[in-house]
Scaffold this active site. Structure first.
Site, mmCIF file in Angstrom:
data_model
loop_
_atom_site.group_PDB
_atom_site.id
_atom_site.type_symbol
_atom_site.label_atom_id
_atom_site.label_comp_id
_atom_site.label_asym_id
_atom_site.label_seq_id
_atom_site.Cartn_x
_atom_site.Cartn_y
_atom_site.Cartn_z
ATOM 1 N N ASP A 89 45.935 67.900 -28.462
ATOM 2 C CA ASP A 89 45.314 68.925 -29.294
ATOM 3 C C ASP A 89 43.862 69.169 -28.904
ATOM 4 O O ASP A 89 43.368 70.298 -28.977
ATOM 5 C CB ASP A 89 45.393 68.517 -30.766
ATOM 6 C CG ASP A 89 46.789 68.727 -31.340
ATOM 7 O OD1 ASP A 89 47.643 69.295 -30.640
ATOM 8 O OD2 ASP A 89 47.015 68.302 -32.490
ATOM 9 N N ASP A 164 37.243 73.188 -37.051
ATOM 10 C CA ASP A 164 36.248 73.018 -38.106
ATOM 11 C C ASP A 164 34.823 73.018 -37.570
ATOM 12 O O ASP A 164 34.565 72.757 -36.403
ATOM 13 C CB ASP A 164 36.499 71.712 -38.867
ATOM 14 C CG ASP A 164 36.784 70.518 -37.957
ATOM 15 O OD1 ASP A 164 36.088 70.395 -36.935
ATOM 16 O OD2 ASP A 164 37.690 69.734 -38.256
ATOM 17 N N ARG A 191 24.620 64.913 -51.573
ATOM 18 C CA ARG A 191 24.285 63.840 -50.623
ATOM 19 C C ARG A 191 25.605 63.177 -50.253
ATOM 20 O O ARG A 191 26.375 62.772 -51.118
ATOM 21 C CB ARG A 191 23.319 62.837 -51.240
ATOM 22 C CG ARG A 191 22.011 63.473 -51.679
ATOM 23 C CD ARG A 191 21.066 62.471 -52.339
ATOM 24 N NE ARG A 191 20.440 61.600 -51.341
ATOM 25 C CZ ARG A 191 20.554 60.285 -51.303
ATOM 26 N NH1 ARG A 191 21.309 59.663 -52.202
ATOM 27 N NH2 ARG A 191 19.936 59.570 -50.384
ATOM 28 N N TYR A 206 40.257 66.700 -39.340
ATOM 29 C CA TYR A 206 39.268 65.865 -40.029
ATOM 30 C C TYR A 206 39.272 66.109 -41.533
ATOM 31 O O TYR A 206 39.127 65.181 -42.331
ATOM 32 C CB TYR A 206 37.891 66.151 -39.427
ATOM 33 C CG TYR A 206 36.771 65.244 -39.863
ATOM 34 C CD1 TYR A 206 37.005 64.012 -40.483
ATOM 35 C CD2 TYR A 206 35.443 65.606 -39.648
ATOM 36 C CE1 TYR A 206 35.966 63.191 -40.865
ATOM 37 C CE2 TYR A 206 34.392 64.792 -40.024
ATOM 38 C CZ TYR A 206 34.656 63.588 -40.635
ATOM 39 O OH TYR A 206 33.623 62.771 -41.014
ATOM 40 N N LEU A 208 41.652 66.686 -43.480
ATOM 41 C CA LEU A 208 42.756 65.977 -44.133
ATOM 42 C C LEU A 208 42.353 64.547 -44.466
ATOM 43 O O LEU A 208 42.696 64.023 -45.530
ATOM 44 C CB LEU A 208 43.990 65.991 -43.233
ATOM 45 C CG LEU A 208 45.285 65.448 -43.833
ATOM 46 C CD1 LEU A 208 45.715 66.278 -45.032
ATOM 47 C CD2 LEU A 208 46.394 65.428 -42.788
ATOM 48 N N ALA A 228 32.822 61.533 -47.946
ATOM 49 C CA ALA A 228 32.257 60.415 -48.717
ATOM 50 C C ALA A 228 31.056 60.859 -49.548
ATOM 51 O O ALA A 228 29.937 60.365 -49.375
ATOM 52 C CB ALA A 228 31.861 59.271 -47.767
ATOM 53 N N GLN A 262 33.643 68.648 -30.583
ATOM 54 C CA GLN A 262 33.529 68.672 -29.120
ATOM 55 C C GLN A 262 32.181 69.233 -28.669
ATOM 56 O O GLN A 262 31.646 68.830 -27.647
ATOM 57 C CB GLN A 262 34.670 69.501 -28.514
ATOM 58 C CG GLN A 262 36.041 68.885 -28.729
ATOM 59 C CD GLN A 262 37.161 69.726 -28.150
ATOM 60 O OE1 GLN A 262 36.996 70.904 -27.875
ATOM 61 N NE2 GLN A 262 38.319 69.115 -27.960
#
Length: 313
Positions: A89, A164, A191, A206, A208, A228, A262
């Site tokens: 991918d 993304d 934050r 990412y 997911l 997070a 990337q």
């Protein structure tokens, strides 16, 4: 013509091809001989279909096929009717971005780890690829993001993303402070380790892992998911893909903007990452009878029953 983002289920499309661009994963250490053999097999299949194989210059160099003439990206964009991408991918993401302006449809042959969008296995490649080159395939149009990094109102960096656009802390780690605005309206101050803006294609990447929802490719939406977050009530949200999203870095931290993980640009406090839908689309071609939900079942092991080995198809 189908509207942008339309996913066509079980509608084989017939279209003649003449010139076929061929790309392979750029880093082949340890598996060059195997990749070379598969690539030669692809070339033979293309030629057996009565078509002309045009191998990308970087591929001939990386795989060691110097007996073939290599072609630049611009040459392939001007000449090719379809492109075959041999890799995982990650390889497909890079090639799709590069070819998006040329509007060349892509066929993905899986020679990597995951394979959500490179969906043709090596064992089925000979029969499936021959059928597709003869014009029997499904057409799947995907959306693309374009974004820029603004510093004091000036554009410092521009990039495109198939999966993304991500703002996250840099190598020093720590929490990043940022403000998110949608069409100029403040959504929240946050934050967190970072924030992800994903297309429907990127909703299985990412985003997911950050508990974002999976968006079917036909949906005209984007996923905004914090990574997070310091405030636990902050949850992923689905936005219409007509909006302009701005992510402004508000705290002095080592941070970066990533495009498909990337390409990246370093960020400073006050920098704004502005992202929106690109007017271009990426067209993926799948084998006739392709089913998106079957791909999800295989890749996410949704078909695993109690006591059944997780790796079973």
């Amino acid at each position: 013509m189908s509207p942008p983002g339309t996913f066509l289920h079980n509608r084989p499309m017939i279209a003649p091809f003449r010139n076929v661009a061929i790309f392979a994963k750029p880093r082949t250490e340890g598996n060059r001989p195997a990749l070379q053999q598969v690539l030669l097999h692809v070339v033979r299949l293309v030629e057996q279909a009565g078509l002309t194989a045009l191998i990308e210059a970087g591929t001939t160099e990386a795989v060691g096929l110097r007996e073939f003439q290599g072609h630049t990206l611009v040459e392939l964009g001007q000449k090719a009717d379809v492109a075959i991408v041999l890799g995982g991918d990650g390889t497909m993401l890079g090639i799709a971005r590069d070819l998006s302006a040329f509007r060349i449809p892509l066929i993905g042959i899986h020679f990597g780890r995951l394979g959500f969008i490179t969906d043709i296995g090596l064992d089925e490649m000979p029969d499936v690829l021959a059928e597709m080159l003869a014009g029997r395939y499904e057409t799947d149009r995907r959306t693309l993001l374009e974004a820029e990094v603004l510093r004091d109102g000036a554009s410092m960096y521009r990039g495109r993303a198939f999966n993304d656009v991500v703002v996250s802390h840099g190598s020093a780690g720590g929490i990043v402070g940022f403000t998110v605005r949608v069409d100029g309206a403040t959504m929240y101050h946050q934050r967190a380790d970072g924030v992800i803006l994903a297309t429907p294609t990127g909703s299985t990447a990412y985003a997911l892992s950050a508990s974002g929802p999976i968006l079917h490719p036909s949906l005209s939406g984007l996923v905004l998911a914090p990574v997070a977050p310091h405030t636990l009530s902050n949850r992923p949200i689905t936005l219409p893909d007509s909006v302009v999203v701005e992510i402004e870095l508000t705290e002095l931290r080592d941070a970066s903007a990533h495009f498909d993980m990337q390409l990246f640009s370093q960020l400073q406090p006050g920098d704004i990452v502005r992202a929106q839908l690109s007017p271009d689309r990426i067209t993926l071609l799948h084998p006739a009878g392709y089913n998106y939900f079957e791909t999800l079942r295989r890749k996410l092991h949704w078909n695993v029953m109690s006591g059944e080995p997780a790796g079973r198809a």
